[in-house]
Design a protein around this motif. Structure first.
Motif, short mmCIF file in Angstrom:
data_model
loop_
_atom_site.label_atom_id
_atom_site.label_comp_id
_atom_site.label_asym_id
_atom_site.label_seq_id
_atom_site.Cartn_x
_atom_site.Cartn_y
_atom_site.Cartn_z
N GLU A 103 -78.90 18.51 98.17
CA GLU A 103 -79.85 18.72 97.06
C GLU A 103 -81.04 19.60 97.47
O GLU A 103 -81.76 20.12 96.62
CB GLU A 103 -80.38 17.40 96.51
N HIS A 106 -82.15 23.05 96.05
CA HIS A 106 -83.18 23.33 95.04
C HIS A 106 -84.51 23.72 95.67
O HIS A 106 -85.41 24.18 94.99
CB HIS A 106 -83.36 22.12 94.12
N ARG B 103 -84.25 16.99 89.82
CA ARG B 103 -84.08 16.11 88.67
C ARG B 103 -83.72 14.70 89.17
O ARG B 103 -83.35 14.54 90.34
CB ARG B 103 -82.99 16.66 87.76
N GLY B 104 -83.81 13.72 88.28
CA GLY B 104 -83.54 12.35 88.67
C GLY B 104 -82.19 12.20 89.34
O GLY B 104 -82.04 11.54 90.38
N GLU B 105 -81.20 12.84 88.76
CA GLU B 105 -79.85 12.75 89.30
C GLU B 105 -79.77 13.35 90.71
O GLU B 105 -79.08 12.82 91.58
CB GLU B 105 -78.92 13.51 88.36
N ASP B 106 -80.46 14.45 90.92
CA ASP B 106 -80.46 15.08 92.24
C ASP B 106 -81.22 14.22 93.24
O ASP B 106 -80.82 14.09 94.39
CB ASP B 106 -81.12 16.46 92.17
N ARG C 103 -83.04 6.86 82.48
CA ARG C 103 -82.92 7.82 83.57
C ARG C 103 -83.46 9.17 83.11
O ARG C 103 -83.64 9.39 81.91
CB ARG C 103 -81.46 7.94 83.99
N GLY C 104 -83.70 10.08 84.07
CA GLY C 104 -84.26 11.38 83.72
C GLY C 104 -83.47 12.08 82.63
O GLY C 104 -84.03 12.61 81.67
N GLU C 105 -82.16 12.03 82.78
CA GLU C 105 -81.30 12.71 81.80
C GLU C 105 -81.44 12.08 80.41
O GLU C 105 -81.44 12.80 79.40
CB GLU C 105 -79.85 12.55 82.28
N THR C 134 -92.01 16.27 89.41
CA THR C 134 -91.60 17.61 88.97
C THR C 134 -90.12 17.51 88.72
O THR C 134 -89.31 18.23 89.30
CB THR C 134 -91.88 18.67 90.05
N SER C 135 -89.79 16.58 87.82
CA SER C 135 -88.40 16.24 87.61
C SER C 135 -87.97 16.64 86.20
O SER C 135 -88.52 17.60 85.63
CB SER C 135 -88.26 14.74 87.87
N ASP C 136 -87.02 15.94 85.64
CA ASP C 136 -86.38 16.34 84.39
C ASP C 136 -87.36 16.75 83.29
O ASP C 136 -87.18 17.79 82.65
CB ASP C 136 -85.50 15.20 83.87
N LEU C 139 -89.28 20.01 84.06
CA LEU C 139 -88.36 21.15 84.09
C LEU C 139 -87.84 21.47 82.70
O LEU C 139 -87.71 22.65 82.34
CB LEU C 139 -87.20 20.86 85.05
#
Ligand SMILES: Nc1ncnc2c1ncn2[C@@H]1O[C@H](COP(=O)(O)OP(=O)(O)O)[C@@H](O)[C@H]1O
Ligand SMILES: Nc1ncnc2c1ncn2[C@@H]1O[C@H](COP(=O)(O)OP(=O)(O)O)[C@@H](O)[C@H]1O
Ligand SMILES: [Mg+2]
Ligand SMILES: [Mg+2]
Ligand SMILES: [Mg+2]
Ligand SMILES: [Mg+2]
Ligand code: NI
Ligand code: NI
Ligand SMILES: [Zn+2]
Ligand SMILES: [Zn+2]
Lengths: 145, 248, 248, 145
Positions: A103, A106, B103-106, C103-105, C134-136, C139
């Protein structure tokens, strides 16, 4: 990059767990997808697997490696590119960071078109077990996991 | 099939107690308290690990003052460096001062990767410093570490308590044992004690608002002399060690 | 094909200036400042919307004291209720005090849904209160609202500045125009001014640490009388209105 | 539940954007997947679409609706269940909240087996445009988008 040993342990443990669950007596082969992004040292991984399998249900298992190219898609401009397009721009410590934690792509890789670090890793992230073949009570079992 | 998931319990097998420091709310002192708690447990001769799980904004290294050249050692995995007797793992080793637009998933994928390759060895305590929110990281730590305990941090502000109440309800639904609530940055009378009672969660004690804390950040000797650190010792003695949580 | 994405620019078309209030760090005052700024712009006869985008821990409604019975009106979409002249949207209308384990998604999916059905009408300003990280959410707001400006909040703490530095680097990479930095909870001398200079971002001013703020939360009249609110007016006059940001 | 109007607007806008991009002169049909979780009032959506299409490239378009059952999978215990299994337990205001924002399922629905609110919506979340048929310069064009 000797952390391949830890990855090998996780593969062997997972295969043993599955073998137990599916009542496999002896594992014949394990197919492992190797995502390019993680830059696994395949020889080290192989040696580790061959050492770790001794005295287990995997004793006779053949390991089959399928290398998977790494590909990205930008969430900002939809551009698709390959890890091999940008790999040469990574410094040694950056490549090593991605080797430990894919990851971190990124952090060190940007979309070649628009410069965004907000992209999807379409494929080729890391290690996956794609199939296990083994013998249950004498009859071969095929499993596409 | 993801080979990392089945090795994680294995990697954590020799750790007696895993504690996630959570709040739901940001800026309440999770990172300061996680770091201090790890230092103080280590001084009490406990074997301690500290894992900074705020992958967007890691900051335990700032509290502890971990110099930039310190790095994990690669040896059949990653061995976290020992700093002031604490085994410390953080994404900062690898990302340095760069942006972390995960991102959360990452972020959870990265956490899973580190959980599966980090060799903590034998530990009495592993302290997990979580990011704010009740999102991917919190949900996945609960999912991946079945025997994790929650330690809840809050300030007395109305703005913290509503979010913390949501978090406590969630932890109860997910049957995570709660060690209790620490009230941080207390000044004057406490509303948190009554809040904890109402939520049926143990009130572990208060840490005062301390304006000497800021200049002590990054210097362990100074940190251990602050009022915050001293108040925390009592909470550790009575509320962390030998407390097995109320499974809700 | 997701039909929501192409309607979002349409829904925001009659809004002059969209401002995302961000920090990377939690607990620095994003929510307090977003809410106060919306109130004060409204008092300056601007048409203002406020959208609480912290879907794990919404809290603008606590700052403003929005009563629980107030709800959006369904009319060819959702019309946000006007509270103290501010059009206010929040997931709290629907989730009340319940846990929000998104979750972020999921959080961004919910944000996209609300962006696509909310009818803001004509506005001079839409203030977007973002969660930490600095997440979903951060972004996707940048991705979905191409003409959004960033307003950065920080405290003077070392623990905030490193994370804020990561955020600023990210905003520059993503070419988001930055209105500037507000230093919140200042006491004594400022290190933030030098930090802003080093990062090449406008320093908009400081809001003092104010211990009367807590009891004013939830009461707009009291809030507007606090030192924080008064200091913010000057920043709004000089730093928000007529400032088109430095595209980095 | 008249916010269906807003959803109809987004469908029409999206189809018009695609039609423009693909140089479609007249849209013949639009296939719309309707996820059960969002509990769309189909009659209202239809009326809105028929009103909104007037005077546009969609004037002659037929709308085809394909309803999709909603299904969940628990991340904690892997249990799979259907929205129809749990729908009856929702109060009116809870169902309405999910109607506006399907992700609020995580607030009001729990895994019937283990009680966890941490689940995946496998299918049937909301509205998707699954196909557009139209005429470009006299010849029909089919698009599975
Ligand atoms: N007891 C305290 N007294 C004074 N300041 C504190 C105290 N605890 C934490 N802080 C400060 O509050 C801010 C937030 O703390 P931090 O540990 O980063 O919170 P979190 O991890 O919950 O976001 C930091 O600037 C920290 O130095
Ligand atoms: N200038 C200030 N003086 C004193 N307290 C403040 C000030 N600004 C914010 N606070 C308090 O700090 C805490 C965090 O503020 P909040 O707006 O919730 O931050 P964020 O949205 O960044 O997480 C709250 O308890 C709030 O009341
Ligand atoms: Mg923290
Ligand atoms: Mg997050
Ligand atoms: Mg906030
Ligand atoms: Mg989040
Ligand atoms: Ni290696
Ligand atoms: Ni409706
Ligand atoms: Zn791009
Ligand atoms: Zn379940």
């Amino acid at each position: 990059m000797v952390h391949e040993w830890a990855l090998a342990e996780s593969i062997v443990k997972t295969v043993l767990d599955i073998a137990k669950e599916r009542k496999i007596k002896s594992v014949l082969s394990v197919e492992i997808a190797i995502g390019q992004l993680q830059q696994i040292e395949l020889d080290i991984l192989k040696d580790a697997l061959n050492e770790l399998k001794r005295g287990t249900l995997l004793e006779k298992a053949k390991f089959i490696f399928v290398e998977e190219e790494a590909e990205f898609q930008c969430r900002n401009c939809n551009n698709i590119w390959k890890f091999s397009d940008v790999k040469k721009d990574l410094k040694a410590d950056e490549a090593e960071a991605i080797h430990f934690i894919p990851e971190l792509a990124h952090v060190f890789i940007k979309c070649p078109r628009c410069g965004s670090p907000d992209f999807i890793v379409l494929k080729g992230r890391g290690i996956r077990i794609s199939a296990i073949r083994g013998v249950t009570n004498g009859s071969p079992s095929f499993d596409n996991s | 099939m993801d080979p990392r998931l089945s090795i994680i319990p294995e990697r954590l097998r020799h750790i007696d107690k895993k504690i996630m420091v959570v709040s739901g709310k940001g800026g309440v002192g999770k990172t300061v308290i996680s770091s201090l708690m790890a230092l103080e447990l280590a001084l009490m001769e406990k074997r301690v690990g500290l894992f900074d799980l705020d992958f967007n904004g890691p900051s335990c290294h700032i509290v502890l003052g971990v110099p930039e050249h310190i790095m994990p050692v690669e040896e059949k995995g990653l061995i976290p460096p020992t700093f002031r007797k604490v085994k410390f793992m953080s994404i900062r080793y690898f990302a340095k001062e760069r942006p972390l637009p995960l991102r959360g998933e990452d972020a959870v994928n990265a956490i899973i990767e580190l959980l599966s390759i980090t060799r903590w060895g034998k530990l009495d305590y592993l302290i997990l410093d979580l990011p704010p929110g009740t999102s991917d990281e919190v949900l996945d730590i609960i999912r991946l570490i079945k025997d994790v305990y929650a330690l809840i941090i809050t300030t007395p502000s109305k703005l913290a308590l509503e979010t913390v109440s949501r978090l406590i309800q969630l932890l109860k639904i997910l049957k995570v044992p709660i060690l209790g609530i620490i009230e941080n940055m207390r000044r004057g009378e406490s509303k948190v004690y009554d809040f904890a009672k109402k939520m049926d969660v143990r009130y572990l004690g208060a840490l005062p608002y301390d304006d000497t804390l800021e200049e002590a950040l990054g210097d362990v000797n100074l940190l251990l002399e602050t009022k915050v650190a001293k108040a925390l010792i009592n909470i550790i003695r009575s509320g962390i060690i030998e407390n097995n949580g109320d499974e809700q």
